[in-house]
Design a protein around this motif. Sequence first.
Motif, PDB file in Angstrom:
ATOM      1  N   GLU A   6     -78.726-100.694 -51.366  1.00  0.00           N
ATOM      2  CA  GLU A   6     -78.737-102.059 -50.855  1.00  0.00           C
ATOM      3  C   GLU A   6     -77.564-102.856 -51.417  1.00  0.00           C
ATOM      4  O   GLU A   6     -77.093-102.592 -52.522  1.00  0.00           O
ATOM      5  CB  GLU A   6     -80.042-102.786 -51.226  1.00  0.00           C
ATOM      6  N   SER A   7     -77.145-103.855 -50.669  1.00  0.00           N
ATOM      7  CA  SER A   7     -76.120-104.780 -51.125  1.00  0.00           C
ATOM      8  C   SER A   7     -76.289-106.099 -50.370  1.00  0.00           C
ATOM      9  O   SER A   7     -77.046-106.173 -49.392  1.00  0.00           O
ATOM     10  CB  SER A   7     -74.720-104.211 -50.888  1.00  0.00           C
ATOM     11  N   GLY A   8     -75.571-107.115 -50.836  1.00  0.00           N
ATOM     12  CA  GLY A   8     -75.574-108.392 -50.135  1.00  0.00           C
ATOM     13  C   GLY A   8     -76.389-109.487 -50.782  1.00  0.00           C
ATOM     14  O   GLY A   8     -76.367-110.633 -50.324  1.00  0.00           O
ATOM     15  N   GLY A   9     -77.104-109.163 -51.836  1.00  0.00           N
ATOM     16  CA  GLY A   9     -77.883-110.189 -52.518  1.00  0.00           C
ATOM     17  C   GLY A   9     -76.991-111.138 -53.300  1.00  0.00           C
ATOM     18  O   GLY A   9     -75.791-110.935 -53.400  1.00  0.00           O
ATOM     19  N   GLY A  10     -77.617-112.183 -53.833  1.00  0.00           N
ATOM     20  CA  GLY A  10     -76.861-113.147 -54.618  1.00  0.00           C
ATOM     21  C   GLY A  10     -77.610-114.449 -54.754  1.00  0.00           C
ATOM     22  O   GLY A  10     -78.798-114.549 -54.435  1.00  0.00           O
ATOM     23  N   LEU A  11     -76.880-115.451 -55.234  1.00  0.00           N
ATOM     24  CA  LEU A  11     -77.434-116.795 -55.415  1.00  0.00           C
ATOM     25  C   LEU A  11     -77.029-117.660 -54.226  1.00  0.00           C
ATOM     26  O   LEU A  11     -75.841-117.713 -53.869  1.00  0.00           O
ATOM     27  CB  LEU A  11     -76.905-117.396 -56.712  1.00  0.00           C
ATOM     28  N   VAL A  12     -77.990-118.338 -53.626  1.00  0.00           N
ATOM     29  CA  VAL A  12     -77.710-119.178 -52.469  1.00  0.00           C
ATOM     30  C   VAL A  12     -78.556-120.442 -52.573  1.00  0.00           C
ATOM     31  O   VAL A  12     -79.662-120.413 -53.135  1.00  0.00           O
ATOM     32  CB  VAL A  12     -77.995-118.412 -51.156  1.00  0.00           C
ATOM     33  N   GLN A  13     -78.049-121.528 -52.034  1.00  0.00           N
ATOM     34  CA  GLN A  13     -78.795-122.782 -52.059  1.00  0.00           C
ATOM     35  C   GLN A  13     -79.878-122.783 -50.981  1.00  0.00           C
ATOM     36  O   GLN A  13     -79.750-122.086 -49.965  1.00  0.00           O
ATOM     37  CB  GLN A  13     -77.847-123.954 -51.835  1.00  0.00           C
ATOM     38  N   PRO A  14     -80.924-123.563 -51.179  1.00  0.00           N
ATOM     39  CA  PRO A  14     -81.948-123.686 -50.125  1.00  0.00           C
ATOM     40  C   PRO A  14     -81.314-124.096 -48.805  1.00  0.00           C
ATOM     41  O   PRO A  14     -80.426-124.948 -48.770  1.00  0.00           O
ATOM     42  CB  PRO A  14     -82.875-124.774 -50.678  1.00  0.00           C
ATOM     43  N   LEU A  86     -83.032-120.145 -45.941  1.00  0.00           N
ATOM     44  CA  LEU A  86     -83.679-119.601 -47.131  1.00  0.00           C
ATOM     45  C   LEU A  86     -84.365-120.688 -47.939  1.00  0.00           C
ATOM     46  O   LEU A  86     -83.901-121.829 -48.021  1.00  0.00           O
ATOM     47  CB  LEU A  86     -82.666-118.859 -47.979  1.00  0.00           C
ATOM     48  N   LYS A  87     -85.491-120.299 -48.524  1.00  0.00           N
ATOM     49  CA  LYS A  87     -86.311-121.200 -49.330  1.00  0.00           C
ATOM     50  C   LYS A  87     -86.418-120.643 -50.754  1.00  0.00           C
ATOM     51  O   LYS A  87     -86.285-119.431 -50.962  1.00  0.00           O
ATOM     52  CB  LYS A  87     -87.716-121.299 -48.732  1.00  0.00           C
ATOM     53  N   PRO A  88     -86.702-121.493 -51.727  1.00  0.00           N
ATOM     54  CA  PRO A  88     -86.877-120.981 -53.095  1.00  0.00           C
ATOM     55  C   PRO A  88     -87.919-119.867 -53.179  1.00  0.00           C
ATOM     56  O   PRO A  88     -87.761-118.941 -53.982  1.00  0.00           O
ATOM     57  CB  PRO A  88     -87.312-122.229 -53.869  1.00  0.00           C
ATOM     58  N   GLU A  89     -88.941-119.928 -52.350  1.00  0.00           N
ATOM     59  CA  GLU A  89     -89.974-118.893 -52.389  1.00  0.00           C
ATOM     60  C   GLU A  89     -89.520-117.545 -51.828  1.00  0.00           C
ATOM     61  O   GLU A  89     -90.257-116.569 -51.903  1.00  0.00           O
ATOM     62  CB  GLU A  89     -91.248-119.349 -51.657  1.00  0.00           C
ATOM     63  N   ASP A  90     -88.315-117.492 -51.285  1.00  0.00           N
ATOM     64  CA  ASP A  90     -87.741-116.216 -50.859  1.00  0.00           C
ATOM     65  C   ASP A  90     -87.081-115.480 -52.030  1.00  0.00           C
ATOM     66  O   ASP A  90     -86.647-114.333 -51.871  1.00  0.00           O
ATOM     67  CB  ASP A  90     -86.696-116.438 -49.764  1.00  0.00           C
ATOM     68  N   THR A  91     -87.003-116.127 -53.169  1.00  0.00           N
ATOM     69  CA  THR A  91     -86.410-115.494 -54.349  1.00  0.00           C
ATOM     70  C   THR A  91     -87.200-114.250 -54.739  1.00  0.00           C
ATOM     71  O   THR A  91     -88.418-114.305 -54.938  1.00  0.00           O
ATOM     72  CB  THR A  91     -86.386-116.489 -55.522  1.00  0.00           C
ATOM     73  N   ALA A  92     -86.507-113.118 -54.818  1.00  0.00           N
ATOM     74  CA  ALA A  92     -87.166-111.845 -55.130  1.00  0.00           C
ATOM     75  C   ALA A  92     -86.116-110.745 -55.192  1.00  0.00           C
ATOM     76  O   ALA A  92     -84.966-110.943 -54.795  1.00  0.00           O
ATOM     77  CB  ALA A  92     -88.198-111.497 -54.045  1.00  0.00           C
ATOM     78  N   GLN A 112     -82.671 -99.074 -54.701  1.00  0.00           N
ATOM     79  CA  GLN A 112     -82.810 -99.615 -56.053  1.00  0.00           C
ATOM     80  C   GLN A 112     -83.002-101.125 -56.058  1.00  0.00           C
ATOM     81  O   GLN A 112     -83.357-101.698 -57.088  1.00  0.00           O
ATOM     82  CB  GLN A 112     -81.582 -99.244 -56.892  1.00  0.00           C
ATOM     83  N   GLY A 113     -82.777-101.754 -54.929  1.00  0.00           N
ATOM     84  CA  GLY A 113     -83.012-103.186 -54.792  1.00  0.00           C
ATOM     85  C   GLY A 113     -81.765-104.028 -54.974  1.00  0.00           C
ATOM     86  O   GLY A 113     -80.801-103.615 -55.614  1.00  0.00           O
ATOM     87  N   THR A 114     -81.811-105.218 -54.387  1.00  0.00           N
ATOM     88  CA  THR A 114     -80.755-106.206 -54.561  1.00  0.00           C
ATOM     89  C   THR A 114     -81.431-107.567 -54.753  1.00  0.00           C
ATOM     90  O   THR A 114     -82.374-107.911 -54.032  1.00  0.00           O
ATOM     91  CB  THR A 114     -79.778-106.215 -53.368  1.00  0.00           C
ATOM     92  N   GLN A 115     -80.957-108.320 -55.730  1.00  0.00           N
ATOM     93  CA  GLN A 115     -81.612-109.576 -56.103  1.00  0.00           C
ATOM     94  C   GLN A 115     -81.149-110.715 -55.210  1.00  0.00           C
ATOM     95  O   GLN A 115     -79.947-110.905 -54.990  1.00  0.00           O
ATOM     96  CB  GLN A 115     -81.317-109.915 -57.560  1.00  0.00           C
ATOM     97  N   VAL A 116     -82.102-111.466 -54.705  1.00  0.00           N
ATOM     98  CA  VAL A 116     -81.829-112.687 -53.949  1.00  0.00           C
ATOM     99  C   VAL A 116     -82.444-113.857 -54.706  1.00  0.00           C
ATOM    100  O   VAL A 116     -83.639-113.837 -55.008  1.00  0.00           O
ATOM    101  CB  VAL A 116     -82.414-112.605 -52.528  1.00  0.00           C
ATOM    102  N   THR A 117     -81.627-114.839 -55.022  1.00  0.00           N
ATOM    103  CA  THR A 117     -82.108-116.033 -55.717  1.00  0.00           C
ATOM    104  C   THR A 117     -81.747-117.256 -54.895  1.00  0.00           C
ATOM    105  O   THR A 117     -80.565-117.461 -54.576  1.00  0.00           O
ATOM    106  CB  THR A 117     -81.501-116.141 -57.121  1.00  0.00           C
ATOM    107  N   VAL A 118     -82.754-118.042 -54.558  1.00  0.00           N
ATOM    108  CA  VAL A 118     -82.552-119.257 -53.770  1.00  0.00           C
ATOM    109  C   VAL A 118     -82.841-120.449 -54.681  1.00  0.00           C
ATOM    110  O   VAL A 118     -83.980-120.692 -55.069  1.00  0.00           O
ATOM    111  CB  VAL A 118     -83.459-119.291 -52.534  1.00  0.00           C
ATOM    112  N   SER A 119     -81.787-121.166 -55.012  1.00  0.00           N
ATOM    113  CA  SER A 119     -81.931-122.253 -55.967  1.00  0.00           C
ATOM    114  C   SER A 119     -80.784-123.237 -55.810  1.00  0.00           C
ATOM    115  O   SER A 119     -79.665-122.849 -55.470  1.00  0.00           O
ATOM    116  CB  SER A 119     -81.955-121.712 -57.396  1.00  0.00           C
ATOM    117  N   SER A 120     -81.087-124.505 -56.071  1.00  0.00           N
ATOM    118  CA  SER A 120     -80.029-125.508 -56.054  1.00  0.00           C
ATOM    119  C   SER A 120     -79.473-125.714 -57.454  1.00  0.00           C
ATOM    120  O   SER A 120     -78.559-126.524 -57.649  1.00  0.00           O
ATOM    121  CB  SER A 120     -80.568-126.826 -55.472  1.00  0.00           C
TER     122      SER A 120
END
Length: 120
Positions: A6-14, A86-92, A112-120
């Motif tokens: 997997e790829s493409g995860g990261g930190l993104v704003q709501p 994306l919403k904060p509750e999509d963080t996983a 192996q997974g890719t981390q997605v974090t939704v946060s301001s």
Amino acid sequence: QVQLVESGGGLVQPGGSLKLSCVASGVLFNTYDMSWYRQAAGEERELVAAISQLGGVRNYADSVKGRFIISRDNAKNTVYLQMNSLKPEDTAMYYCKAKKRSYGAEYDYWGQGTQVTVSS
């Protein structure tokens, strides 16, 4: 040897978007149903979206319907998850899974997974 990466995860704003990719190797890709799961900290892993071998059937968790789109490119051995609004509750941690049933047996493979974090 079967491998899902997997790829493409990261930190993104709501309200933002991300597109996850999962590339498979070591399998005859178009014979596998593909799906995306996610697991938030302290929670159980849950199904997010699934797509059939040729892409004709797609299913989504109620929590992501209308916001996420699953697709696949069998020529590239790749499944995608386009995530919008994306919403904060999509963080996983997001995982892709390949599944096939053959002669009464089920074959499951995970990335192996890719981390997605939704946060301001």
